[in-house]
Motif scaffolding. Structure first.
Motif, short mmCIF file in Angstrom:
data_model
loop_
_atom_site.label_atom_id
_atom_site.label_comp_id
_atom_site.label_asym_id
_atom_site.label_seq_id
_atom_site.Cartn_x
_atom_site.Cartn_y
_atom_site.Cartn_z
N GLU A 52 0.83 -1.20 0.00
CA GLU A 52 0.00 0.00 0.00
C GLU A 52 0.86 1.25 0.00
OE1 GLU A 52 -2.60 -0.39 3.38
OE2 GLU A 52 -3.02 -2.48 2.89
N ASN A 55 5.01 2.06 -0.50
CA ASN A 55 6.17 1.75 0.35
C ASN A 55 5.84 0.99 1.63
OD1 ASN A 55 4.92 3.83 1.78
ND2 ASN A 55 6.85 4.77 2.35
N ARG A 56 4.59 0.53 1.78
CA ARG A 56 4.22 -0.23 2.98
C ARG A 56 3.80 -1.64 2.57
NH1 ARG A 56 1.64 4.43 3.19
NH2 ARG A 56 -0.43 3.50 3.04
N TYR A 58 2.63 -5.51 3.94
CA TYR A 58 2.01 -6.18 5.08
C TYR A 58 1.81 -7.66 4.79
CZ TYR A 58 0.74 -1.38 6.29
OH TYR A 58 0.77 -0.04 6.58
N ARG A 63 5.12 -6.51 9.11
CA ARG A 63 4.87 -5.28 8.36
C ARG A 63 6.21 -4.60 8.12
NH1 ARG A 63 2.92 -4.43 13.47
NH2 ARG A 63 3.90 -2.76 14.63
N CYS A 64 6.34 -4.02 6.92
CA CYS A 64 7.59 -3.37 6.54
C CYS A 64 7.30 -2.02 5.89
CB CYS A 64 8.35 -4.23 5.52
SG CYS A 64 8.78 -5.88 6.08
N ARG A 65 8.28 -1.15 5.99
CA ARG A 65 8.22 0.15 5.31
C ARG A 65 9.50 0.30 4.50
NH1 ARG A 65 5.29 4.94 5.66
NH2 ARG A 65 4.11 4.07 7.38
N CYS A 83 11.51 -3.69 8.97
CA CYS A 83 10.37 -4.56 9.24
C CYS A 83 10.20 -4.84 10.73
CB CYS A 83 10.56 -5.90 8.52
SG CYS A 83 10.79 -5.75 6.74
#
Length: 128
Positions: A52, A55-56, A58, A63-65, A83
């Motif tokens: 989403e 850059n996000r 899930y 969860r990572c950015r 993460c």
């Protein structure tokens, strides 16, 4: 008015104006994905993931950015991820690509036993 205060106010105004700007087009890798079409229909499946806002990322318990995304070919990107999952914080540097058949391929990803995961795009019914 002091220069620092004026700069802060101008910066806030630019940020607020940016919120009114039209949204950028979604990246080809954004959306909901799963290992199989059956997993797409199972909302409790650990084999689903979503990307989403460009850059996000899930997964079921992770969860990572992405702090850095660079093109690595026509439909491929290298990402630098920070993460969190199962009480741990870690980093990952995957390569994400959209294959010719529309599948999402993540190499050296932050989840899964294999070094390469392949996902199909999930069609999410729109709410009326």
């Amino acid at each position: 008015m002091r220069a620092a205060t004026r700069f802060a106010i101008l910066g806030l105004g630019a940020a607020l104006a940016g919120e009114c700007a039209p949204a950028f087009a979604a990246q080809p890798y954004e959306g909901f994905w799963a290992s199989t079409k059956k997993d797409c229909r199972d909302q409790d499946s650990a084999n689903r993931m979503s990307i989403e806002g460009g850059n996000r990322l899930y997964w079921y318990e992770t969860r990572c950015r992405a702090s850095e995304i660079t093109a690595d070919g026509k439909q491929s990107w290298k990402m630098r991820l920070a993460c969190e999952g199962e009480g741990e914080k870690f980093r990952s540097d995957p390569r994400v690509s959209v294959a010719a058949d529309g599948r999402l391929v993540i190499e050296n990803g932050p989840v899964g036993q294999a070094k390469r995961q392949t996902y199909v795009r999930c069609e999410i019914a729109k709410k009326r």
